[in-house]
Design an enzyme around this catalytic site. Structure first.
Site, PDB file in Angstrom:
ATOM      1  CB  CYS A   1     -19.487   2.240  10.172  1.00  0.00           C
ATOM      2  SG  CYS A   1     -17.850   2.868   9.848  1.00  0.00           S
TER       3      CYS A   1
ATOM      4  CE  LYS B   1      -4.429  -0.116   2.340  1.00  0.00           C
ATOM      5  NZ  LYS B   1      -5.090   0.166   3.610  1.00  0.00           N
TER       6      LYS B   1
ATOM      7  CE  LYS C   1     -21.539   5.361   1.767  1.00  0.00           C
ATOM      8  NZ  LYS C   1     -21.463   6.482   2.675  1.00  0.00           N
TER       9      LYS C   1
ATOM     10  CD  GLU D   1     -14.823   7.404  11.168  1.00  0.00           C
ATOM     11  OE1 GLU D   1     -15.228   8.242  10.338  1.00  0.00           O
ATOM     12  OE2 GLU D   1     -15.277   6.249  11.239  1.00  0.00           O
ATOM     13  CG  PHE D   2     -18.614  11.783  13.692  1.00  0.00           C
ATOM     14  CD1 PHE D   2     -19.380  10.866  14.403  1.00  0.00           C
ATOM     15  CD2 PHE D   2     -17.826  12.668  14.392  1.00  0.00           C
ATOM     16  CE1 PHE D   2     -19.360  10.854  15.802  1.00  0.00           C
ATOM     17  CE2 PHE D   2     -17.795  12.672  15.782  1.00  0.00           C
ATOM     18  CZ  PHE D   2     -18.555  11.761  16.489  1.00  0.00           C
ATOM     19  CG  LEU D   3     -14.158  11.041   8.072  1.00  0.00           C
ATOM     20  CD1 LEU D   3     -12.797  10.686   7.479  1.00  0.00           C
ATOM     21  CD2 LEU D   3     -14.465  12.506   7.842  1.00  0.00           C
TER      22      LEU D   3
END
Ligand code: UDX
Length: 438
Positions: free
Chosen positions: A261, A35, A320, A150-152
């Protein structure tokens, strides 16, 4: 400021790139050398709207660097840990092994005061455990262990990074707050910065995700009721959402929630609560009903198709739109159940084909485009809300299909587009076949 981000996944890479774009010197660290090699070669490793441009720009400017050597954290003002905390296969709790390993490895490189911030989603009290691990490994380390959840959203990570609803900082250290206030200064005063205890910050993340999961479950349940009583879910959701106490977001019916999540965090939350002898009945029910929802969707498709040896064209495999991620995707579970029921599948997704192949192997036909998927199919099934599916030439699709049936589990088509089809959408008319046109 100097920031080091450990973990270059869907959270770490957008976060590191975002902080570099804000003018910080950022090094992103990951154990996976392939990566890091790719990222150093200018090849981005994940698909995320708007990320590549920012990554290239900041890499070229020398503000965004990549390394597989954890020693590179040395000298950072803030070390952000954003490694994965997947569901443990046996305990179903969050698996913190990568996180603890990273904490142990980084400890010896803390040679000046550093804020070590947990961005990974972790159970309450994990911060305290990580603090212990670091102090044990390096008793002279001068650091504060802070929770900054985090709320991404995937697919919107860049947008969400620059436009957060809130920033949560969980610590009681004034020194750490001063450092993080500097890091987050560009967001002020637009974004509220909430300072809480570390335990509260850790719980805010789980409680938020479980609440959103329940909101989806609720609208799916009301959608089922609409089908029986003749109401229309879009109208009901709009009417509910205009109440500011409810809000209009997360009121779209669908085939169930998925992703890396919600399923993981709801499970981890109830498991965590049980350790404190607390039962979270609503969250338990959401987990159970979401699993049922996916099977119910597959059986509806089978009912609509009728014949057992039928072929379904599946449009959408990701959980999604806007992502190539198929983890816990309802579409994948629905495909698996349809295969179990003996239905042949021709599948297509604009971004998720490669990842889906790892799950569905050679059991399905991987179509080149939606028209290829529709060829000779007995039903066209929309499982992900990609915009391009609403822009298809439906006359051409109808001519290609064996039988003109559309099952739209994302409610993205309008009555004009589905003229001449037997059309089923969610939350409208009478189950099992709400016929807008026939
Ligand atoms: C979520 C949270 O939104 C984010 O704050 C957190 O940090 C990570 O988890 P994400 O997993 O990227 O983000 O997806 P999200 O956009 O929240 O959607 C989750 C699932 O719910 C998807 O399967 C989506 O299709 C479904 N969903 C969402 C619905 O079915 N209806 C809705 O109205 C909204």
């Amino acid at each position: 400021m100097r920031a080091a981000i450990i973990g270059t996944g869907y959270v770490g890479l957008p976060t590191g790139t975002g902080f570099a774009e804000l003018g910080n010197d950022v090094v992103c660290i990951d154990k996976l050398t392939e990566k890091i090699d790719m990222l150093n070669d200018g090849k981005i490793t994940i698909f995320e709207e708007g990320l590549e441009e920012l990554y290239q720009k900041n890499r070229r400017a020398g503000r965004l660097k990549f390394s597989s050597d954890i020693a590179q954290i040395e000298g950072a003002d803030v070390v952000i840990i954003a490694v994965g905390t997947p569901t443990h296969p046996v305990t179903k709790e969050a698996d913190l092994s990568c996180l603890f390993e990273a904490a142990e490895e980084l400890a010896v490189y803390l040679k000046k005061y550093t804020v070590v911030a947990l961005k990974s989603t972790v159970p309450v009290c994990t911060g305290a455990e990580v603090e212990r691990i670091i102090s044990k490994k390096n008793p002279s380390a001068d650091f504060d262990l802070v929770s900054i959840p985090e709320f991404l959203r995937e697919g919107f990570a860049v947008y969400d990074f620059f436009n957060p609803d809130r920033i949560v900082i969980g610590t009681d250290s004034a020194r750490a707050i001063a450092v993080l206030n500097r890091l987050y200064a560009p967001f002020s005063p637009k974004t509220p910065i909430l300072i809480t205890t570390r335990n509260s910050a850790e719980l805010i993340k789980y409680a938020s995700n479980a609440f959103l999961a329940m909101k989806i479950l609720y609208i799916n349940e009301i959608s089922n009721f609409c089908e029986k009583c003749g109401a229309k879910i879009e109208e009901v959701a709009k009417g509910m959402g205009l109440d500011s106490r409810i809000g209009s977001k997360f009121l779209k019916p669908g085939p169930g929630y998925g992703g890396s999540c919600f399923p993981k965090d709801t499970l981890a939350l109830t498991k965590m609560a049980k350790r404190y002898n607390v039962s979270l009945h609503l969250t338990d029910t959401a987990i159970e009903k979401n699993e049922e929802r996916k099977l119910d969707m597959a059986h509806r498709i089978a009912d609509i198709m009728g014949a057992q040896s039928a072929t379904a064209a599946i449009l959408g495999l990701t959980y999604k739109s806007g992502t190539d991620d198929v983890r816990q995707s309802p579409a994948i579970d629905i495909c698996k159940e349809l295969l179990r029921l003996g239905i042949s599948l021709r599948v297509y997704d604009p971004k998720g084909m490669q990842n889906a192949e790892e799950q569905l192997k050679d059991q399905v036909y991987y179509a080149a485009d939606p028209y290829d998927a529709a060829a000779n199919a007995d039903a066209l099934v929309i499982l992900t809300e990609w915009d391009e599916f609403a822009e298809l030439d439906f006359n051409r699709i109808r001519d290609l299909m064996q039988s003109a049936k559309i099952v739209d589990f994302r409610n993205i088509l309008n009555s004009r587009q589905v003229e001449g089809f037997l059309y089923h959408r969610l939350g409208c008319g009478v189950h099992p076949c709400s016929l807008v046109n026939s």
